[in-house]
Design a protein around this motif. Structure first.
Motif, mmCIF file in Angstrom:
data_model
loop_
_atom_site.group_PDB
_atom_site.id
_atom_site.type_symbol
_atom_site.label_atom_id
_atom_site.label_comp_id
_atom_site.label_asym_id
_atom_site.label_seq_id
_atom_site.Cartn_x
_atom_site.Cartn_y
_atom_site.Cartn_z
ATOM 1 N N GLU A 230 0.834 -1.209 0.000
ATOM 2 C CA GLU A 230 0.000 0.000 0.000
ATOM 3 C C GLU A 230 0.868 1.259 0.000
ATOM 4 O O GLU A 230 0.576 2.237 -0.695
ATOM 5 C CB GLU A 230 -0.930 0.007 1.220
ATOM 6 C CG GLU A 230 -1.943 1.136 1.157
ATOM 7 C CD GLU A 230 -2.791 1.244 2.414
ATOM 8 O OE1 GLU A 230 -3.363 2.334 2.617
ATOM 9 O OE2 GLU A 230 -2.888 0.275 3.175
ATOM 10 N N GLY A 234 0.566 3.792 -6.004
ATOM 11 C CA GLY A 234 -0.021 5.121 -6.208
ATOM 12 C C GLY A 234 0.263 5.631 -7.605
ATOM 13 O O GLY A 234 1.260 5.267 -8.232
ATOM 14 N N HIS A 235 -0.639 6.478 -8.093
ATOM 15 C CA HIS A 235 -0.475 7.039 -9.435
ATOM 16 C C HIS A 235 0.718 7.983 -9.478
ATOM 17 O O HIS A 235 0.980 8.726 -8.533
ATOM 18 C CB HIS A 235 -1.742 7.813 -9.825
ATOM 19 C CG HIS A 235 -1.630 8.478 -11.156
ATOM 20 N ND1 HIS A 235 -1.372 7.781 -12.326
ATOM 21 C CD2 HIS A 235 -1.730 9.783 -11.515
ATOM 22 C CE1 HIS A 235 -1.316 8.625 -13.329
ATOM 23 N NE2 HIS A 235 -1.530 9.839 -12.875
ATOM 24 N N ASP A 244 -4.015 5.372 -12.810
ATOM 25 C CA ASP A 244 -4.674 6.311 -11.893
ATOM 26 C C ASP A 244 -5.886 5.614 -11.276
ATOM 27 O O ASP A 244 -7.032 5.888 -11.607
ATOM 28 C CB ASP A 244 -5.090 7.574 -12.663
ATOM 29 C CG ASP A 244 -5.494 8.705 -11.722
ATOM 30 O OD1 ASP A 244 -5.456 8.479 -10.493
ATOM 31 O OD2 ASP A 244 -5.855 9.786 -12.212
ATOM 32 N N PRO A 246 -7.467 4.206 -7.453
ATOM 33 C CA PRO A 246 -7.268 4.347 -5.999
ATOM 34 C C PRO A 246 -6.597 3.115 -5.398
ATOM 35 O O PRO A 246 -6.834 1.981 -5.851
ATOM 36 C CB PRO A 246 -8.701 4.501 -5.452
ATOM 37 C CG PRO A 246 -9.556 4.808 -6.632
ATOM 38 C CD PRO A 246 -8.870 4.293 -7.851
#
Length: 493
Positions: A230, A234-235, A244, A246
């Motif tokens: 996590e 990310g984008h 892109d 979430p």
């Protein structure tokens, strides 16, 4: 508290938040361990001063109550990731002396989350290899030992796998182009996940094959993989292939509930000559999932047999293109020239001296398949096969399958040097269960699930639907819980 370097990310996070321990204390425990582990060849550029500085900053952040899950966690970073002001050589002589003025997006994301970088980790040169024997730094060694041989930790992320398995760090970054996270994870008894292509930014990671490379975490447990993944994702606008989409809370998705999940067993992965121990482990894995309430179904991925040849056309082709930039002009190694040598001689001598044998082999193969007379016969045909392999997976997932269970590797770890002089194709066969996942851009995870007759770890692989790493991690978490793999290598180094 137990020896601090042996903590998992989850346990360290909880202890740090309670104030039972500081990041500085965990970092010092890891640094001490690294100092005594030279025989493993895992860490190749140590950054103890930087680590202490980052640990101090993490402790201040934890005290202020502004701490993400990864804050204060000491990590090793694979030498393929550019790290600002720290040598980033991709284990190659041609990048000797290269210290980037920028940080890769993934390592920056981890730094922003408050992690501590202990140093850079060994790997196969330019991530090309399955045994960590092509590194300019020398071999990385598997901490598992069953006789007097040094065993391979797998490749290309061999240093990362060795460091995590030997508790030199709490976790490490890896990259996976054809199995380079999952195969070393299986060989060393740790967990490694390759996320969906585009989930982690490739910006600032030295490129091998741009349409296949993907970064991921190498950890001591599935929960740790969820927490670290996590933080890495990310984008990123700097990477045109970054998605892109979430990033969910992967850890929150580890519910343990997999009732009704449909798990596919591909008949094409029952390959000739596969050891009985691997077949048994695979069957045991299916039984574990069945006991947890999942439905096991037979599936077909008919183009699997073409995956290795397609991969070994596409990956070298992209490598020959990506590695053209290393020419001795702007940075890295430059050959000494004789009087009268021109620019062509400088290129030729620099590349001959700077690249190792395996890199030269792949660059030449790649240049050949991209050449005018052979482009259609090899490269375009391989691209068409790749589309068919992806369609096989799409069809299976469209039919309601949630994940696919396979072995991670065709054997346990082998001895260093045992395959070096053999036909290179023998080494390439190590990737037989993993390359399809890269060709199709899917997420895949390797979970330690048992030991072979010699006492060496064996891994199972789960392949998931695109962008559904959370679901994949949850199914992997169930295998981990039921396999109960807790074996650790005995310390000999």
């Amino acid at each position: 508290m137990t020896e601090l370097n042996k903590l998992t990310i989850a346990d360290a996070r909880d202890a740090l938040r309670k104030g039972d321990v500081t990041s500085t204390e965990i970092t010092e425990a890891c640094l001490t361990e690294i100092e005594g582990a030279g025989a493993l060849g895992a860490f190749v550029h140590n950054t103890p001063d930087l680590a202490r500085e980052q640990a101090k900053a993490a402790d201040a952040r934890l005290q202020a109550g502004d701490a993400p899950a990864m804050c204060g966690i000491p990590l090793g970073i694979k030498d393929l990731f550019c790290t600002k002001g720290v040598p980033s050589q991709a284990a190659s002589k041609i990048l000797d002396g290269f210290k980037p003025e920028y940080e890769s997006t993934v390592s920056q994301n981890l730094l922003d989350a408050g992690t501590v970088m202990l140093g850079k980790l060994n790997m196969d040169e330019f991530a090309m290899g399955s045994s960590n024997e092509t590194s300019v730094y020398g071999n990385a060694v598997n901490p598992w030992k069953v006789d007097d041989r040094d065993l391979t930790p797998g490749g290309s992320s061999g240093g990362s796998a060795s460091a995590v398995a030997a508790d030199l760090c709490l976790a490490a970054t890896g990259t996976d182009t054809g199995g380079s996270i999952r195969q070393p994870a299986a060989f060393t008894g740790i967990t490694g996940i390759k996320p969906t292509y585009g989930r982690c930014s490739r910006w600032g990671i030295v490129a091998f094959a741009s349409s296949l490379d993907q970064a991921g975490p190498m950890t001591k447990s599935v929960r740790d993989a969820a927490i670290m993944l996590e933080a890495m994702c990310g984008h990123d606008a700097k990477d045109s292939t970054s998605a892109d989409i979430p990033v969910p809370d992967f850890e929150a998705m580890l519910t343990g509930d997999i009732k009704g999940k449909k798990i596919g067993i591909p008949k094409e992965y029952h390959m000739e000559g596969i050891p009985a121990e691997i077949e048994k482990l695979w069957a045991d894995g299916a039984d574990m999932l069945r006991d947890a309430g999942a439905e096991i179904v037979d599936i077909s991925l008919p183009h699997t047999k073409y995956a290795l040849p397609a991969y070994y056309v596409i990956a070298p082709a992209e490598a020959s293109s990506n590695l053209a930039r290393y020419d001795g002009v702007k940075y890295g190694h430059r050959a000494k020239l004789d009087a009268g040598d021109g620019i062509d001689e400088m290129y030729a001598k620099t590349r001959a001296e700077g690249f190792g044998d395996e890199v030269q082999r792949r660059v030449m193969v790649g240049t050949y398949v991209l050449s005018a007379g052979f482009y259609d016969a090899y490269y375009n045909r391989a691209r068409r096969v790749r589309a068919l392999i992806k369609k096989d997976f799409d069809d299976v997932f469209a039919a309601g399958v949630d994940a696919i269970l396979t072995p991670a590797t065709p054997s346990a770890a082998f001895g260093l040097g045992e395959m070096k002089d053999a036909d290179p194709v023998k080494m390439y066969l190590n990737d037989v269960f993993t390359v399809t996942v890269n060709l199709a851009g899917l997420p895949g995870i390797s979970i330690p699930a048992g030991l072979d007759a010699q006492g060496l770890p064996l891994g199972l692989q789960l392949i998931g639907r695109p962008w559904e790493e959370g679901d994949l991690l949850n199914i992997a978490h169930e295998i981990e819980a039921r396999a109960g793999f807790v074996a650790k290598p005995s310390k000999w180094w």
